[in-house]
Structures are given as structure tokens and as C-alpha cells.
Scaffold this active site. Structure first.
Site, PDB file in Angstrom:
ATOM      1  CG  ASP A  60      -8.144   4.843   0.347  1.00  0.00           C
ATOM      2  OD1 ASP A  60      -8.054   3.600   0.326  1.00  0.00           O
ATOM      3  OD2 ASP A  60      -7.315   5.575   0.909  1.00  0.00           O
TER       4      ASP A  60
ATOM      5  CD  GLU B 139      -0.257   5.360  -4.065  1.00  0.00           C
ATOM      6  OE1 GLU B 139       0.220   5.668  -2.964  1.00  0.00           O
ATOM      7  OE2 GLU B 139      -0.974   4.377  -4.251  1.00  0.00           O
TER       8      GLU B 139
ATOM      9  CG  ASP C 167      -1.988   1.039   1.191  1.00  0.00           C
ATOM     10  OD1 ASP C 167      -2.313   1.512   0.088  1.00  0.00           O
ATOM     11  OD2 ASP C 167      -2.502   1.406   2.275  1.00  0.00           O
TER      12      ASP C 167
END
Ligand code: GLC
Length: 816
Positions: free
Chosen positions: A499, A418, A415
Site C-alpha cells: 500500500d 504477513e 493478500d
């Protein structure tokens, strides 16, 4: 409206033809066209005349090149392979492509142009530096192509918005587009796929912009019918895929960037997650909740609270005194454990956090241009970031997972990659995105700027993780889930779309989002069922899980401040609906697993828009609220409150209602869609392979049902693919493939099963054959002999026969 301003022509001064490449010198710049394969061309253009050396971390694979014939004719160079011709106009320096039967596509309106660009010319936000780094990072290259009027523009990976991106401007840059959940205007999200598939009736072709820099497509937004391709980095580098079908474009893309990994069977089961099941007793209670209620479950995800102060690769020993015991208890119930790992390593040096110290000592963390360690804020506060472009760092990172595997962890959830970084501790008010500086250097030789490699951060983290799991537990196929990714991440990981919100709009958005990912070669995708932010509610959850049963990756997940989102959290009625939806998932597994094998072989997406299977039918290309699940099933989700029936566009061919077992009439139809009864259709000519309901894939499949749906011609084929569901032995012949076909009889149709191929032996099981026929037959014939042992199921209009599966050849036919 303004007319586009196109650059002056750039005549070709000279050209040379090498075996599989043609190099042209233009008045300004150099172009190189490579036949990467007969159906894939690579086009590079460099204003400076120098082409960037290959990057060791490039997602592009080396393929054996194809031959290229070059001839000069009527002022143009014709550069041809067997499947594709590129015509280069010698006066203007523009390119156009054509199929062997002469259909032109992807035509340049002008030769490539370039200019120095400023940070303000991009949509890069919250940058910590006031300017783009000096050098090639500031050279923007542009190319304009003509858009055919009847062409739709699909793919472009994970985004908000419609399936067809015509009239949109799209940027490619991975960002954590989080609080309070991404909206329609946000465009790019956590992943970057600079890949488009253009589809007009009967012709699909693809373009992959091979740039990991910030890039953008203007898809007829600024100028009607003009596709502008733009990238930073001072060089244009793109691949053209010849198609001519959408399936072939995806095959070509995944041949070039790697086939999707084959997930273990359990990973296709149902996953339950929340931020966080944060203690041993929480985790056990959830597992028990499923088992007591007879709701199937294959995996529980542990979010960040299992760690000690969010230090990756540690456990909070108060919450999880004996993590191995927690996981062993899950395993005893047939449930796998997936743990989250973020890239940010807490900057906790000189204490007892070995990961941080070893990382600094090994030189694995990124440094600022002035040589200082780069520090950014994430969950564990000030954190250090591994340089995943470096092969030695990837190896080290992969090794860090060994202790997790030792404890019994089954798979890893990557997670925040990015990478997501903020400007202050998360708990403070006013937290703002504060990305890594573009001038940070990556790679074993420090050869590339962050500006060049940013989009690959999650991709390479997923790769390092997958490779670590494979090294440390070679007997099992790794399973990695990642939030960020790039073209090619399909080789290493499944992904979810980040999300989202517990909104009807986000349920609806999941359809084009996941379908677009599939067109970009990334088939193993899902979204947080029920929605991540906000409180979900019964009707939404019920609708979401019935669609989610068809997501290639099926997981419910939610935020720590949201109401619980277990299948029983919304009362008994929704619990029943959720159980039925999850049970459908388990019944579908033999079909879905075969689809996963097909994806692994050719890239073919599991979850796809109608245009994929019906490219000739232009009137279906814009439909995004009906989805094909493999070639046999079509779902028609309901994404609005109170809706209990809906219009369904019926694609060509014969169709059956899956639940009713009967054919549906001609033309568009109004389908009943009660809560829990999302319309599901089977395409005529299908042999749908269903399993029985199991509580998890750890239970053996003891019954395999073959649902036979003849079409008007009563023909159809399918190959069921099976293996042990866990290891790599399928690569060495431990696979089972069963060819099946439907053949026409003077009345009705028969099922022909070929003998099973391959070394894998499924556990002993019964075969149930169900022939869906318009009228009950007088009897059934098994292998030429009339059998007593059958029955007619009137409501489902099916003649059913059961026998032991011996892997041999069999025929089942009706007689009248
Ligand atoms: C990010 C993830 C989300 C996770 C949370 C806490 O927001 O996208 O899935 O629950 O971080 O780790």
C-alpha cells in the site's frame, strides 16, 4: 566513535573433511561448511554443537554437492572448490573467502558469537506476548564481517530507502506496514529477503542468511565498515555466492531457491484494479470503458467486496448474481479475471460456511499453545488462520480454489498474508496491529514456533495456491500475485509492494524497490500505479503509468476512498498519455516475454539497476533513477512535478534514443522528457523485438518488428523466445527460439536470422526489419537479392523491409 567489541578468538580444536563438507570443532561450538555447488558454500555454526534438522518447508533446494579439497597451510584451513576458497584461521576461528584469482571478500572480523536476547533487543512491535518464547528463540547469534571501502551493499528485498544500503540497519520480518502508507523510516515491509549482494568494480558476491526467524543486518550503521549479521534461533546458517558478476549471483541464488515461475503471457499485459470493482455491473462497465476507448487491457482484479461478508471462497450473490456470466463476459472481451483471497477464514462455525467447518474438522487451522483455536481480527472480523507449514493444510487450501476456477477465475491474488492481524474489528476506531503470538506452533508435527516460521506465512500461502491451481487446472500455468513473501517465493508468485501513496516520493521509491527485488531473485514485481492511498492526480498518474509500462508486473490499483484511477479518470489529455504508455507495453511484449523466459532459466531480472549490466563501471553503481529493462533498454523516469528534461548518465557503449531512432552523443546528456515522453534508450548491438498494439494478448500477433541498432563494432546477438503463452508445453519442446545477430559490413551492418528452433509454430505473421543506420543506403538486400520493396524512414533513420515470417534463415543487408 566506539570501536566494535569483538569476541575472543575461538580456536579450532579438530576438523574432518567429508566428501563435500568440512566440519570443525571449535573451543566453543561447531561449524559445518558444505560445498552446495562449486560456486555456493553453506556455512553453519551452532554454539550447542547440534545443527537444526532440515525443515520440510525450507525454500532451499537440494543441489548435487560439489567436491571440496581441504588442506592445512600457515595456520589456516584452505577449503576449496573450483570456484571458491574459504580460509578458516585455526587460531581465531574466523573465515574469509576468495575467488580463484585471489580476491578476498566477506572476511570475518571475529568468530560467531551468541547471547540471550530479549524482545526489547529486537525491533518486533506490538507483540501480544511480553517475552520471546523460551529456548532457541531467545538465542541471538551475531557475526561481524569487514566491509570493503569501495563495496556497495544491494539486494535486501523489498524496503524503503536507497538502492545501496550501506550505513543502514535492516531487519527481516514481514509486516503489513499500511495506514497511511509506508514511509522512508519504515525499513522492512511485507516481504523478507535476508539476502545481500556486495558489489565492487569487477567483483560481486552474495550472502543469503538462511534464517526464517527475526534477523537483521547492520550494514556499517553502528560501526563504520562492519557488516553485522544477526539472527534469533540459536544457529547461524548462511550461503555465500561466488558471483563474480551480479548476474551470476542472482543465478546462484535462484539455482538454490528456485527459478522464477514463467507467467502466462496475459499476465505481462496491463492489469486494472481498484478496491473494489464490487459488482457485476461495475466490472462490466470497466471492461467496456477500456474497449470503447481502445485502451489495451488483459486483466481486471476483484478486490474483497466480491465475497459474501469477506468469507473467502464465497461470492456475494447480490452483487454478483452469476459470477460465471460476469467472467465469461470479460473473457469474450479478451480480459482475464483475478480474484483476491486472504488467509483469514471467518470464524463462522456450525452455520453454512463449509470452509470454516471443514478447516476445523481437518485440523488445518493454527492453535494457541493451550490448544484453543487461534483467532485474529481481519476483514471478516474474528478469523482462523491455516497452518501453511503443514503439507496437508496446503493441499486442502489449494483445493479450495477449484470452485473459483470452475467459475472461470483466471488467477489468484493473495493478500494480508504477513499475516496481517489487528486487535479489534476494522470498522472500530483505534485499530492496532496485533500479530500472531510467537509461541503458536506450526507444521504437521507442530515442530516449529511462529517465531521461526512467521516470515514464511505468505510464501507458503502463495505456494499452496500455486500448487492448487496447477493440480486443478494442469493445462494452464498458474498465476498468483502475493503481497508477502520470502526468498524463493519467485517460484510461485509475482508480487506488488503493497500500500503505497499517490506521492511523487513513492513513484521514485518504486525504482530502487523493484530493482532490489530483482537482485534477490524475484523478477516479477510492480507497485500500485498511481498510488494506493490518497488521491492521485493527472501529472503524477501520467508519469507513473509511463514508468509502469516497464514494471515487470503492470497494474493500476487504488484504495476504496481514493479518487478513481482508470486511465480516463484524469481527463482527455492524461487519457491519451496513458493509452500511449499502455500501447508501448503491448509493443514491448515480445521482448518482455523473452525476458520472462530468461528469468525463468537463470533468474535474470527484467527490471534492474545499472550495476547489473555494468558491474565494472563503479561510477554507475549508485545510480537508481535510471533502470535497465533487460540488457537492451534503459529508462530514465521523471519522478517530480514540472520537470520536462533531465540529466541522464550514459553507460559505456553506443546508445540510441528509442523514440527518435538515432544515436545519442558521448558523455552524460540532458534528455528532453515531456509528459508522456520519458527518455528511453536502446543499447547499441541490440535487436529489439516489438509487437503491434493489440487490445489484449488474446489477439494474435500478426506482425513482429525487429529493430536493429548496430553498435560501433556492429555486432550483437539476441534470441527471441516464444511459446503458446499459456501452457507448460514449452517444457516438452513446444517452444520457438530464433537466434538473431548483427554482423559488421564495410559500411553499415546486416541482420542474420537463424532458422527457428523448437516445435512451437507462431500464428502466421509478417516480419518487419528496421535497420537503424546513420545514412540511407542505396538499397536493401534480402537473402542475397536486391529488393525493391523497402523504404527509408528519415525521421527515425531506419531502412525498413517487410516479408512473411516463414521461420527460415534470412539475411537483410544494406548496400551503398
Ligand atoms: C490491502 C491490500 C490492498 C487491498 C486492500 C483491500 O490493503 O494491500 O491492495 O486493496 O487490502 O483488500
Amino acid at each position: 566513535m566506539d570501536e566494535p567489541v569483538f569476541a575472543n578468538p575461538s580456536p579450532v580444536l579438530s576438523w574432518v573433511n567429508e566428501a563435500s563438507a568440512c566440519v570443525t570443532r571449535h573451543e566453543t561450538g561447531l561449524m559445518r561448511l558444505d560445498a552446495v555447488a562449486a560456486d555456493i558454500l553453506r556455512i553453519r555454526f551452532s554454539p550447542s554443537g547440534r545443527l537444526t534438522p532440515p525443515r520440510p518447508w525450507s525454500p532451499v533446494l537440494d543441489l548435487p554437492p560439489a567436491g571440496l579439497a581441504v588442506s592445512e597451510l600457515d595456520g589456516a584451513l584452505q577449503i576449496s572448490t573450483e570456484r571458491l576458497t574459504a580460509s578458516l584461521d585455526l587460531d581465531s576461528g574466523t573465515l574469509a573467502f576468495s575467488t580463484p584469482d585471489g580476491r578476498r571478500f566477506g572476511e570475518d572480523l571475529s568468530p560467531p558469537t551468541w547471547r540471550e536476547v530479549l524482545l526489547e533487543d529486537t525491533r518486533l512491535e506490538h507483540m501480544p506476548e511480553p517475552e520471546l518464547p523460551e529456548g532457541e528463540a531467545r538465542i541471538g547469534v551475531f557475526l561481524n564481517k569487514r566491509m570493503a571501502p569501495d563495496e556497495g551493499y544491494f539486494g535486501f528485498g523489498q524496503r524503503t530507502g536507497r538502492l545501496d544500503r550501506r550505513h543502514r540497519r535492516l531487519t527481516n520480518w514481514t509486516v503489513d506496514r499500511a495506514s497511511p502508507g509506508h514511509g522512508r523510516g519504515d525499513d522492512n515491509l511485507y516481504q523478507a529477503h535476508p539476502m545481500l549482494m556486495a558489489v565492487q568494480p569487477g567483483l560481486a558476491w552474495g550472502l543469503f542468511l538462511n534464517s526464517t526467524w527475526y534477523s537483521a543486518f547492520d550494514v556499517g550503521g553502528e560501526y563504520e565498515d562492519v557488516l553485522t549479521v544477526f539472527t534469533l534461533g540459536g544457529e547461524l546458517d548462511y550461503f555465500i555466492f561466488a558471483g563474480p558478476t551480479p548476474a551470476e549471483v542472482v543465478e546462484q541464488l535462484t539455482r538454490l531457491t528456485g527459478r522464477p515461475m514463467l507467467p502466462p503471457l496475459w499476465a505481462l499485459g496491463y492489469h486494472q484494479s481498484r478496491w473494489s470493482y464490487g459488482s457485476d455491473s461495475d466490472v462490466r462497465a470497466i471492461a467496456q470503458g477500456f474497449r470503447q476507448r481502445w485502451i489495451p487491457l488483459d486483466a481486471i482484479h476483484l478486490d474483497i467486496d466480491y465475497m459474501d461478508g469477506y468469507r473467502v471462497f464465497t461470492w456475494d450473490r447480490e452483487r454478483f448474481p452469476d459470477p460465471a456470466a460476469t467472467i465469461a463476459a470479460l473473457h469474450a472481451d479478451g480480459i482475464r479475471a483475478v480474484t483476491i483471497v486472504d488467509p483469514g477464514v471467518k470464524q463462522d462455525l456450525g452455520g453454512d460456511y463449509a470452509v470454516a467447518d471443514a478447516g476445523v474438522e481437518g485440523g488445518y487451522f493454527l492453535r494457541r499453545p493451550d490448544g484453543e483455536l487461534f483467532t485474529g481480527w481481519v476483514w471478516p472480523d474474528a478469523s482462523l488462520f491455516p497452518d501453511f507449514c503443514s503439507a496437508k493444510t496446503r493441499h486442502w487450501w489449494g483445493d479450495q480454489h477449484d470452485p473459483l476456477l470452475g467459475i472461470g477465475v483466471d488467477a489468484i491474488w493473495c493478500d494480508m498474508n504477513e499475516p496481517s492481524i489487528v486487535d479489534r474489528p476494522f470498522r472500530e476506531r483505534g485499530v492496532c496491529e496485533y500479530p500472531m503470538p510467537l509461541s503458536v506452533r506450526h507444521g504437521d508435527e507442530g515442530e516449529a514456533l511462529h517465531a521461526e516460521t512467521h516470515n514464511l506465512y505468505g510464501h507458503l500461502m502463495a505456494r499452496a495456491t500455486w500448487e492448487g491451481l496447477e493440480r486443478h487446472r494442469p493445462e494452464r500455468r498458474p498465476w498468483v500475485l502475493t503481497r508477502s513473501g520470502y526468498v524463493g517465493t519467485q517460484r510461485w508468485a509475482a508480487s506488488w509492494m503493497g500500500d503505497n501513496n499517490a506521492w511523487w516520493e513513492h513513484l521514485e521509491m518504486s525504482l530502487p524497490q523493484l530493482a532490489s527485488m530483482g537482485l534477490c531473485g524475484s523478477p516479477h514485481v510492480g507497485v500500485d500505479i498511481g498510488g494506493f492511498y490518497q488521491h492521485s492526480f493527472g501529472e503524477l498518474y501520467a508519469r507513473w503509468i509511463e514508468v509502469g509500462a516497464f514494471y515487470p508486473f503492470m497494474r493500476a490499483h487504488t484504495h476504496c476512498d481514493s479518487r478513481a484511477q482508470e486511465p480516463w479518470s484524469f481527463g482527455p489529455e492524461v487519457e491519451t498519455l496513458a493509452r500511449v504508455a499502455i500501447e508501448w507495453r503491448y509493443r514491448l511484449l515480445p521482448y518482455l516475454y523473452t525476458l520472462a523466459h530468461r528469468a525463468h532459466r537463470t533468474g535474470e531480472p527484467l527490471f534492474r539497476p545499472l550495476l547489473f549490466d555494468f558491474p565494472e563501471a563503479g561510477h554507475l553503481h549508485q545510480i537508481q533513477d535510471q533502470i535497465m529493462i533487460g540488457p537492451q533498454l534503459m529508462i530514465a523516469p521523471v519522478c517530480a512535478p514540472g520537470v520536462r528534461r533531465r540529466l541522464v548518465e550514459r553507460p559505456p557503449g553506443t546508445w540510441y534514443d528509442l523514440r527518435a531512432g538515432v544515436r545519442v552523443g558521448e558523455g552524460p546528456l540532458i534528455a528532453e522528457a515531456p509528459l508522456g515522453g520519458m527518455p528511453i534508450f536502446v543499447r547499441g548491438g541490440s535487436i529489439l523485438t516489438l509487437g503491434h498494439v493489440r487490445q489484449s494478448t488474446a489477439e494474435p500477433l500478426t506482425e513482429l518488428t525487429l529493430e536493429v541498432y548496430p553498435d560501433d563494432e556492429s555486432v550483437g546477438h539476441w534470441t527471441l523466445i516464444e511459446d503458446d503463452g499459456e501452457s507448460f508445453e514449452y517444457q516438452d519442446g513446444m517452444i520457438a527460439e530464433t537466434d538473431m545477430s548483427i554482423a559488421a559490413l564495410s559500411q553499415g551492418a546486416e541482420l542474420i536470422l537463424a532458422a527457428r528452433r523448437g516445435e512451437h509454430r507462431p500464428p502466421p505473421r509478417a516480419l518487419v526489419v528496421r535497420l537503424h543506420l546513420p545514412d540511407p543506403p542505396a538499397g536493401l538486400i534480402l537473402d542475397g537479392v536486391a529488393t525493391e520493396d523497402w523504404h527509408w524512414d528519415e525521421p527515425l533513420k531506419a531502412a525498413e523491409l517487410r516479408f512473411a515470417d516463414d521461420g527460415g534463415e534470412h539475411r537483410v543487408a544494406p548496400w551503398y
